[in-house]
Enzyme design. Sequence first.
Site, PDB file in Angstrom:
ATOM      1  N   ASP A  82      41.210 -83.560  41.557  1.00 22.73           N
ATOM      2  CA  ASP A  82      41.731 -84.903  41.808  1.00 22.73           C
ATOM      3  C   ASP A  82      40.654 -85.949  41.539  1.00 22.73           C
ATOM      4  O   ASP A  82      40.916 -87.155  41.618  1.00 22.73           O
ATOM      5  CB  ASP A  82      42.300 -85.036  43.215  1.00 22.73           C
ATOM      6  CG  ASP A  82      41.303 -84.703  44.316  1.00 22.73           C
ATOM      7  OD1 ASP A  82      40.118 -84.471  44.016  1.00 22.73           O
ATOM      8  OD2 ASP A  82      41.719 -84.676  45.491  1.00 22.73           O
ATOM      9  N   SER A  83      39.468 -85.491  41.148  1.00 27.40           N
ATOM     10  CA  SER A  83      38.442 -86.395  40.631  1.00 27.40           C
ATOM     11  C   SER A  83      38.934 -87.111  39.381  1.00 27.40           C
ATOM     12  O   SER A  83      38.322 -88.096  38.947  1.00 27.40           O
ATOM     13  CB  SER A  83      37.159 -85.617  40.319  1.00 27.40           C
ATOM     14  OG  SER A  83      37.432 -84.469  39.532  1.00 27.40           O
ATOM     15  N   ASP A 121      43.734 -78.901  41.905  1.00 27.84           N
ATOM     16  CA  ASP A 121      43.661 -79.493  43.240  1.00 27.84           C
ATOM     17  C   ASP A 121      45.051 -79.825  43.766  1.00 27.84           C
ATOM     18  O   ASP A 121      45.917 -80.297  43.004  1.00 27.84           O
ATOM     19  CB  ASP A 121      42.856 -80.797  43.190  1.00 27.84           C
ATOM     20  CG  ASP A 121      41.424 -80.627  43.655  1.00 27.84           C
ATOM     21  OD1 ASP A 121      41.166 -79.720  44.468  1.00 27.84           O
ATOM     22  OD2 ASP A 121      40.562 -81.402  43.208  1.00 27.84           O
ATOM     23  N   LYS A 151      43.335 -75.498  44.855  1.00 25.51           N
ATOM     24  CA  LYS A 151      42.260 -75.838  45.784  1.00 25.51           C
ATOM     25  C   LYS A 151      42.754 -76.897  46.750  1.00 25.51           C
ATOM     26  O   LYS A 151      43.495 -77.806  46.363  1.00 25.51           O
ATOM     27  CB  LYS A 151      41.028 -76.362  45.042  1.00 25.51           C
ATOM     28  CG  LYS A 151      39.853 -76.703  45.973  1.00 25.51           C
ATOM     29  CD  LYS A 151      38.591 -77.057  45.199  1.00 25.51           C
ATOM     30  CE  LYS A 151      38.631 -78.440  44.611  1.00 25.51           C
ATOM     31  NZ  LYS A 151      38.679 -79.517  45.647  1.00 25.51           N
ATOM     32  N   GLU A 153      41.468 -79.236  50.468  1.00 24.83           N
ATOM     33  CA  GLU A 153      40.357 -79.632  51.314  1.00 24.83           C
ATOM     34  C   GLU A 153      40.642 -79.328  52.778  1.00 24.83           C
ATOM     35  O   GLU A 153      41.792 -79.274  53.214  1.00 24.83           O
ATOM     36  CB  GLU A 153      40.081 -81.132  51.146  1.00 24.83           C
ATOM     37  CG  GLU A 153      39.616 -81.503  49.752  1.00 24.83           C
ATOM     38  CD  GLU A 153      39.313 -82.989  49.596  1.00 24.83           C
ATOM     39  OE1 GLU A 153      38.911 -83.390  48.490  1.00 24.83           O
ATOM     40  OE2 GLU A 153      39.470 -83.753  50.581  1.00 24.83           O
ATOM     41  N   GLU A 220      30.486 -79.225  49.590  1.00 27.51           N
ATOM     42  CA  GLU A 220      30.090 -80.484  48.947  1.00 27.51           C
ATOM     43  C   GLU A 220      29.229 -81.327  49.868  1.00 27.51           C
ATOM     44  O   GLU A 220      29.577 -81.535  51.039  1.00 27.51           O
ATOM     45  CB  GLU A 220      31.318 -81.292  48.509  1.00 27.51           C
ATOM     46  CG  GLU A 220      30.930 -82.593  47.816  1.00 27.51           C
ATOM     47  CD  GLU A 220      32.081 -83.292  47.116  1.00 27.51           C
ATOM     48  OE1 GLU A 220      31.862 -84.392  46.566  1.00 27.51           O
ATOM     49  OE2 GLU A 220      33.205 -82.748  47.128  1.00 27.51           O
TER      50      GLU A 220
END
Length: 303
Positions: A82-83, A121, A151, A153, A220
Amino acid sequence: MTLSPAQEPAAGATAEPTAKPAKPAKENTKTLYGGTGSRRVTVRDIAAAKGRGEKWPMLTAYDAMTASVFDESGIPVLLVGDSMGNCHLGYESTVPVTMDEIALLSAAVVRGTKRALIIADLPFGAYQEGPVQALRNATRLVKEAGVGAVKLEGGERSAHQVELLVSSGIPVMAHVGLTPQSVHAYGGYPVQGRGEEAAQQLLRDAKAVQDAGAFAVVLEAVPAELAAEVTRSLHVPTVGIGAGAQCDAQVLVWTDMAGLNAGRVPRFVKQYLALRELLGGAAKAFAEDVVGGAFPAEEHTFH
């Protein structure tokens, strides 16, 4: 059939054995970086690398052409992160990224690659409601885009989502430490895990997602000493981004790595290319050729 004298073997001689055809070289499917083979890297390969103590690289990718370059370069794992919000879609953070955007770009990356494991993501708002929402959206990425894993978070707070996805057959890479989707709660992008209480919570988060079935954990913006402790404590690999050299793998956003982004880059980024400068120079050269009449020349012209 009678042999002529020239064809008859000499007395006491034995016929030479027919030469066996050379065996084709075996494909090197074991190592992640530098390995070869006609199949996709899988989460089983990732687990085996941890057992061998092999470190491996991961990069982000958001389109078929760039992904094909990284795939041909031997990068074994590509993340459709999602970057993309910050470095591809023009958003100020990852928060606005939608499922439609992730699905569209993930499918492009899958189409552009042959060997790399493609992980997508789950964007903000795609799994926070609970495991059922997470399963619905992860299933879409697997079915529509063709990714090999997703992925998400969060540590303890996301363990139930991880558990349902894994039990449903969808591999999950977890992400703890600095979680960019929580930028508004953090008030920025601070280093995580400093101090005894914060360090213990991060360790609990990592173990929680591992126990829920995650095949790897991204760390991170975590102090190197803490990341090393987490890596030793887990039986699944850790993927560091600003987490020191002791993680099992390292990931960078490709536009940071290649020097495409403008302005300041995070401390943990190493730029391997000045791509923004190179592209800008090429664009200026093209423009000057057009304005000056040098392009198109005769060799670029049809008659």
